[in-house]
Design a protein around this motif. Structure first.
Motif, PDB file in Angstrom:
ATOM      1  N   GLY A 232       0.803  -1.215   0.000  1.00 38.29           N
ATOM      2  CA  GLY A 232       0.000   0.000   0.000  1.00 38.29           C
ATOM      3  C   GLY A 232       0.834   1.263   0.000  1.00 38.29           C
ATOM      4  O   GLY A 232       2.043   1.259   0.138  1.00 38.29           O
ATOM      5  N   GLU A 233       0.154   2.384  -0.176  1.00 36.63           N
ATOM      6  CA  GLU A 233       0.800   3.696  -0.159  1.00 36.63           C
ATOM      7  C   GLU A 233       0.113   4.583   0.877  1.00 36.63           C
ATOM      8  O   GLU A 233      -0.972   4.285   1.358  1.00 36.63           O
ATOM      9  N   HIS A 234       0.739   5.685   1.215  1.00 35.84           N
ATOM     10  CA  HIS A 234       0.101   6.719   2.026  1.00 35.84           C
ATOM     11  C   HIS A 234      -0.567   7.692   1.056  1.00 35.84           C
ATOM     12  O   HIS A 234       0.100   8.504   0.423  1.00 35.84           O
ATOM     13  N   PRO A 235      -1.880   7.648   0.885  1.00 34.60           N
ATOM     14  CA  PRO A 235      -2.518   8.409  -0.180  1.00 34.60           C
ATOM     15  C   PRO A 235      -2.420   9.917  -0.032  1.00 34.60           C
ATOM     16  O   PRO A 235      -2.297  10.617  -1.012  1.00 34.60           O
ATOM     17  N   GLU A 236      -2.475  10.420   1.223  1.00 30.54           N
ATOM     18  CA  GLU A 236      -2.512  11.869   1.360  1.00 30.54           C
ATOM     19  C   GLU A 236      -1.286  12.462   2.044  1.00 30.54           C
ATOM     20  O   GLU A 236      -1.118  13.664   2.091  1.00 30.54           O
ATOM     21  N   HIS A 237      -0.427  11.637   2.601  1.00 32.95           N
ATOM     22  CA  HIS A 237       0.704  12.150   3.346  1.00 32.95           C
ATOM     23  C   HIS A 237       1.919  12.327   2.439  1.00 32.95           C
ATOM     24  O   HIS A 237       2.218  11.480   1.611  1.00 32.95           O
ATOM     25  N   HIS A 238       2.636  13.413   2.657  1.00 36.55           N
ATOM     26  CA  HIS A 238       3.861  13.683   1.926  1.00 36.55           C
ATOM     27  C   HIS A 238       4.939  14.048   2.942  1.00 36.55           C
ATOM     28  O   HIS A 238       4.649  14.534   4.042  1.00 36.55           O
ATOM     29  N   PRO A 239       6.201  13.840   2.600  1.00 39.41           N
ATOM     30  CA  PRO A 239       7.264  14.177   3.552  1.00 39.41           C
ATOM     31  C   PRO A 239       7.224  15.654   3.920  1.00 39.41           C
ATOM     32  O   PRO A 239       6.928  16.505   3.085  1.00 39.41           O
ATOM     33  N   VAL A 240       7.505  15.956   5.199  1.00 34.76           N
ATOM     34  CA  VAL A 240       7.558  17.354   5.620  1.00 34.76           C
ATOM     35  C   VAL A 240       8.798  18.035   5.050  1.00 34.76           C
ATOM     36  O   VAL A 240       8.905  19.263   5.069  1.00 34.76           O
ATOM     37  N   LEU A 241       9.744  17.226   4.584  1.00 33.36           N
ATOM     38  CA  LEU A 241      10.898  17.724   3.852  1.00 33.36           C
ATOM     39  C   LEU A 241      10.932  17.052   2.492  1.00 33.36           C
ATOM     40  O   LEU A 241      10.422  15.940   2.329  1.00 33.36           O
ATOM     41  N   ALA A 242      11.537  17.706   1.515  1.00 34.30           N
ATOM     42  CA  ALA A 242      11.651  17.115   0.182  1.00 34.30           C
ATOM     43  C   ALA A 242      12.482  15.834   0.246  1.00 34.30           C
ATOM     44  O   ALA A 242      13.420  15.718   1.049  1.00 34.30           O
ATOM     45  N   HIS A 243      12.133  14.889  -0.613  1.00 32.86           N
ATOM     46  CA  HIS A 243      12.805  13.595  -0.627  1.00 32.86           C
ATOM     47  C   HIS A 243      14.308  13.773  -0.805  1.00 32.86           C
ATOM     48  O   HIS A 243      15.115  13.152  -0.096  1.00 32.86           O
ATOM     49  N   TRP A 244      14.691  14.619  -1.764  1.00 29.67           N
ATOM     50  CA  TRP A 244      16.126  14.799  -2.031  1.00 29.67           C
ATOM     51  C   TRP A 244      16.846  15.400  -0.835  1.00 29.67           C
ATOM     52  O   TRP A 244      18.014  15.069  -0.557  1.00 29.67           O
ATOM     53  N   LEU A 245      16.135  16.252  -0.088  1.00 26.57           N
ATOM     54  CA  LEU A 245      16.758  16.881   1.072  1.00 26.57           C
ATOM     55  C   LEU A 245      16.971  15.865   2.195  1.00 26.57           C
ATOM     56  O   LEU A 245      18.008  15.880   2.871  1.00 26.57           O
ATOM     57  N   ILE A 246      15.988  14.974   2.395  1.00 31.95           N
ATOM     58  CA  ILE A 246      16.134  13.927   3.413  1.00 31.95           C
ATOM     59  C   ILE A 246      17.306  13.020   3.059  1.00 31.95           C
ATOM     60  O   ILE A 246      18.123  12.658   3.918  1.00 31.95           O
TER      61      ILE A 246
ATOM     62  N   ALA B 194      19.900  13.791   1.219  1.00 32.18           N
ATOM     63  CA  ALA B 194      21.141  14.546   1.398  1.00 32.18           C
ATOM     64  C   ALA B 194      21.513  14.636   2.874  1.00 32.18           C
ATOM     65  O   ALA B 194      22.683  14.460   3.256  1.00 32.18           O
ATOM     66  N   LEU B 195      20.516  14.908   3.727  1.00 32.32           N
ATOM     67  CA  LEU B 195      20.778  14.986   5.160  1.00 32.32           C
ATOM     68  C   LEU B 195      21.258  13.646   5.714  1.00 32.32           C
ATOM     69  O   LEU B 195      22.155  13.594   6.567  1.00 32.32           O
ATOM     70  N   SER B 196      20.667  12.559   5.224  1.00 38.53           N
ATOM     71  CA  SER B 196      21.074  11.230   5.665  1.00 38.53           C
ATOM     72  C   SER B 196      22.541  10.971   5.330  1.00 38.53           C
ATOM     73  O   SER B 196      23.303  10.454   6.160  1.00 38.53           O
ATOM     74  N   ILE B 197      22.949  11.345   4.120  1.00 38.83           N
ATOM     75  CA  ILE B 197      24.340  11.141   3.715  1.00 38.83           C
ATOM     76  C   ILE B 197      25.264  12.035   4.529  1.00 38.83           C
ATOM     77  O   ILE B 197      26.342  11.614   4.970  1.00 38.83           O
ATOM     78  N   VAL B 198      24.836  13.281   4.756  1.00 37.99           N
ATOM     79  CA  VAL B 198      25.673  14.230   5.495  1.00 37.99           C
ATOM     80  C   VAL B 198      25.905  13.759   6.927  1.00 37.99           C
ATOM     81  O   VAL B 198      27.052  13.745   7.417  1.00 37.99           O
ATOM     82  N   VAL B 199      24.835  13.368   7.644  1.00 33.68           N
ATOM     83  CA  VAL B 199      25.013  12.941   9.040  1.00 33.68           C
ATOM     84  C   VAL B 199      25.821  11.647   9.108  1.00 33.68           C
ATOM     85  O   VAL B 199      26.583  11.429  10.059  1.00 33.68           O
ATOM     86  N   THR B 200      25.684  10.807   8.092  1.00 34.97           N
ATOM     87  CA  THR B 200      26.471   9.578   8.050  1.00 34.97           C
ATOM     88  C   THR B 200      27.953   9.890   7.884  1.00 34.97           C
ATOM     89  O   THR B 200      28.804   9.342   8.602  1.00 34.97           O
ATOM     90  N   VAL B 201      28.271  10.766   6.959  1.00 38.82           N
ATOM     91  CA  VAL B 201      29.667  11.144   6.727  1.00 38.82           C
ATOM     92  C   VAL B 201      30.241  11.846   7.956  1.00 38.82           C
ATOM     93  O   VAL B 201      31.391  11.593   8.358  1.00 38.82           O
ATOM     94  N   LEU B 202      29.456  12.720   8.587  1.00 39.35           N
ATOM     95  CA  LEU B 202      29.923  13.411   9.785  1.00 39.35           C
ATOM     96  C   LEU B 202      30.193  12.426  10.925  1.00 39.35           C
ATOM     97  O   LEU B 202      31.217  12.523  11.615  1.00 39.35           O
ATOM     98  N   GLY B 203      29.261  11.486  11.133  1.00 43.86           N
ATOM     99  CA  GLY B 203      29.453  10.496  12.194  1.00 43.86           C
ATOM    100  C   GLY B 203      30.673   9.636  11.954  1.00 43.86           C
ATOM    101  O   GLY B 203      31.483   9.407  12.864  1.00 43.86           O
ATOM    102  N   ALA B 204      30.832   9.166  10.711  1.00 46.32           N
ATOM    103  CA  ALA B 204      31.983   8.322  10.383  1.00 46.32           C
ATOM    104  C   ALA B 204      33.280   9.124  10.463  1.00 46.32           C
ATOM    105  O   ALA B 204      34.300   8.634  10.977  1.00 46.32           O
ATOM    106  N   GLY B 205      33.243  10.352   9.972  1.00 44.16           N
ATOM    107  CA  GLY B 205      34.450  11.173  10.004  1.00 44.16           C
ATOM    108  C   GLY B 205      34.895  11.500  11.418  1.00 44.16           C
ATOM    109  O   GLY B 205      36.094  11.476  11.735  1.00 44.16           O
ATOM    110  N   LEU B 206      33.938  11.799  12.298  1.00 44.17           N
ATOM    111  CA  LEU B 206      34.275  12.094  13.686  1.00 44.17           C
ATOM    112  C   LEU B 206      34.927  10.888  14.359  1.00 44.17           C
ATOM    113  O   LEU B 206      35.935  11.022  15.069  1.00 44.17           O
TER     114      LEU B 206
END
Length: 651
Positions: free
Chosen positions: A514-528, A530-542
């Protein structure tokens, strides 16, 4: 034996029966083959020591071939579902349960995961357990475990699922406490067994409620009847099923047993934590999706459990120094992502299964990699005492690296394609909880990158910190490294391949597409993303910056959060204070009551009778003069009594 093959529609709206035909009529062999192998290995005893391990490996290999064959056959069916009723299992009044199996898209992917990854773990275990006197017994328990897990995912009703559920619990107890001569292993086995009984009690009560309200435990009939139940009944039923799922999958609040299960042999850790037991709770919720999707409060509870657990696993994993326990808490956290997915419902059900499958590859890869490190380091498990192993164990290092990159979600490895979509779905709830659960999933990604990079760097890089006269690092034999290579390939490629195919495949199972018919991300898909990759790189780099030069080999003073994480966020202390100590006090009180009360009363009465009889026995002296004196005394007393009455002395 009468066999019935059932072809059911994708939606649970009814079932039509037809005679069994073709290969799919022998689906029962998936359970029978490893079960018979286990029986042979355990019943023959020492006579099977020389070849028993190969029988165990061959049985799982045969089960995988059968599973792949049935999978290809299932693809050719229009309705993608077959049921096989073998015999009537239980008949008590109106309660009737068939020994029946269901092979559908959801069951098929679990079968392939259990037998495919399980076969590689079995193969690895041949060499890993080569010098253990109980190797034949170990493979008997291993096969029993796989047979029970296959029955769990193939049963076509909740009673059959419960039968396999308890079989998995028994086999896991035998495997975790396999080295029962070690007190820690025996304790870990008991802890796993007892904590799982708490969850199992919830599942059992839930099954009773199903029969009491719907008159059946058959999947299709239960799901058809959910709409007729009241909201409170659905909520209670779902919470009981969730309790069972949290116990088996090591989720909050029943997560404490899972890290302690590391006391078993490393192949056990790989099998339990990667492809089988800990995924059973996710399977239960996915299979029961019509129940969980019928109540929004219930879904909120599942999502909350997943979010709490994934963050808890990350925090505790970052503070552990035992290589296997870091991976164990990582499993707790990754299963939390799966619970988050199945709790979100709709398309996220399938996404959770994709992550489950990808996790089976990279987590089995890393657990077996940890076993390879232990094999080359004289069973050392403290990552503070490793370092520089990449120079001595190149295959283990390279394959472990693939698992590390996969689990932290570096594109294009499998973890990125399986975990990132769940994070996106968490931001789709349509209210303020989108930020709460989406933020938790995003934070978990950064923490996962941190503590898994810490594990990888301290183990394979930096200066050597081992004791040269004790540890002599060397690469493992090919029988151990070949499974590592194959699992590493799966860690790289499996996620991307499954992310594009598994959701469509699972759509044939009711409620999983199934799908969520009326719900959409509160942030754009591409932004989520990008944020996922950024926090991953920051965590690994630290983590790389902090630990690339090694770390102290002894525990150092730490802040409040690290201290709490080292003590498992005091969850064990809470369980001891709230459940264990009151239980011990109650037990001691009951023992005291039994000893001093029940036994005291019985023993006191016996002592009184014995003492009285002893004193009366002294009157029997055996001398005639004594008896004559007694008779005379008695006669005088009688005469005196008569005189007293006549003279009125007693008036």
């Amino acid at each position: 034996m009468e066999e019935i093959l059932t072809f059911a529609a994708a939606e649970p709206t009814g079932v039509a029966f037809a005679p069994a035909s073709g290969l799919l009529g022998s689906v029962w062999l998936l359970v029978a083959v490893p079960l018979v192998s286990a029986a042979i290995l355990l019943l023959l005893g020492r006579r099977a020591d020389r070849w028993g391990h190969w029988l165990g490996v061959g049985a799982i290999g045969a089960a995988f071939v059968l599973g792949l064959t049935y999978f290809l056959q299932l693809r050719g069916l229009e309705n993608k579902q077959v049921q096989l009723s073998l015999w009537q299992f239980i008949t008590v009044g109106d309660f009737k349960v068939d020994f029946g199996l269901l092979f559908d898209p959801l069951a098929a992917v679990f079968v392939l995961l259990i037998t495919g990854v399980g076969f590689l773990i079995h193969l690895y275990a041949v060499e890993y357990m080569a010098h253990d006197e109980g190797r034949r017994r170990f493979f008997g328990y291993f096969n029993l475990f796989v047979a029970a897990m296959l029955l769990l995912v193939l049963g076509n009703n909740y009673v059959m699922l419960y039968f396999g559920w308890e079989g998995v619990g028994l086999a896991s107890y035998l495997l975790i406490s396999f080295w029962y001569g070690r007190p820690s292993a025996a304790t870990a086995g008991k802890k796993a067994f007892l904590m799982n009984r708490v969850g199992d009690a919830g599942l059992a009560i839930g099954i009773f409620i199903m029969f009491a309200t719907l008159g059946t435990t058959q999947y299709d009939q239960v799901f058809n009847g959910v709409a007729s139940l009241g909201g409170a009944t659905v909520l209670v039923l779902g919470l009981l099923l969730l309790l069972g799922a949290t116990g088996k999958s090591g989720q909050f609040p029943l997560q404490a047993w899972l890290p302690d299960a590391m006391e078993g042999p490393t192949p056990v850790s790989a099998l339990i934590h990667a492809a089988t037991m800990v995924t059973a709770g996710v399977y239960l919720i996915a299979r029961s999706n019509p129940i969980f999707s019928a109540n929004t409060t219930l879904q909120l509870v599942v999502v909350s459990v997943g979010a709490i657990t994934l963050l808890m696993g990350c925090l505790i994993g970052a503070a552990k120094d035992d290589i296997k326990r870091v991976l164990a808490w990582s499993t707790v956290s990754q299963i939390g992502y799966m619970f988050l997915g199945v709790g979100l419902g709709g398309a996220a059900y399938a996404l959770a299964i994709v992550h489950l499958l990808a996790h089976g590859f990279f987590k089995a890869n890393m657990f077996l990699g940890a076993g390879s490190v232990m094999h080359g380091m004289n069973d050392q498990v403290d990552i503070r005492r490793f370092g520089a192993l990449s120079k001595h164990m190149k295959v283990t290092w390279l394959t472990f690296m693939m698992g590390w990159l996969a689990i932290i979600g570096i594109p294009p490895l499998s973890g990125f394609f399986s975990k990132e979509p769940i994070i996106v779905e968490a931001f789709k709830r349509g209210d303020w909880t989108s930020w709460l659960f989406g933020g938790a999933a995003l934070l978990g990604a950064g923490l996962t990158a941190f503590y898994m990079t810490r594990l990888f760097v301290l183990t394979f890089h930096g200066p050597a910190r081992w004791t040269e006269d004790i540890e002599h690092p060397h690469e493992s034999p090919k029988l151990m490294t070949v499974p590592l290579i194959l699992l590493a390939i799966g860690s790289v490629a499996a996620g991307g391949l499954m992310a594009t195919t598994v959701p469509d495949w699972l759509a044939a199972t009711a409620g999983l597409g199934g799908e969520h018919p009326e719900h959409h991300p509160v942030l754009a898909h591409w932004l989520i993303t990008a944020l996922s990759i950024v926090v991953t790189v920051l965590g690994a780099g630290l983590a790389w910056m902090l630990f690339r030069s090694g770390t102290a080999t002894e525990p150092q003073p730490a802040g409040v959060l690290v201290t709490a994480a080292r003590r498992n966020l005091y969850t064990d202390a809470f369980n001891e204070a709230v459940f264990e100590k009151p239980g011990i006090f109650l037990t001691r009180a009951l023992v005291f009551l039994d000893n001093r009360g029940v036994d005291g009363l019985v023993n006191g009465l016996a002592a009184a009778v014995g003492g009285g009889s002893g004193r009366l026995r002294r009157l029997q002296t055996g001398f005639v003069r004594s008896y004559a004196t007694s008779i005379l005394t008695g006669a005088l007393l009688v005469v005196a009594a008569f005189l007293a009455v006549q003279q009125g002395w007693l008036a």
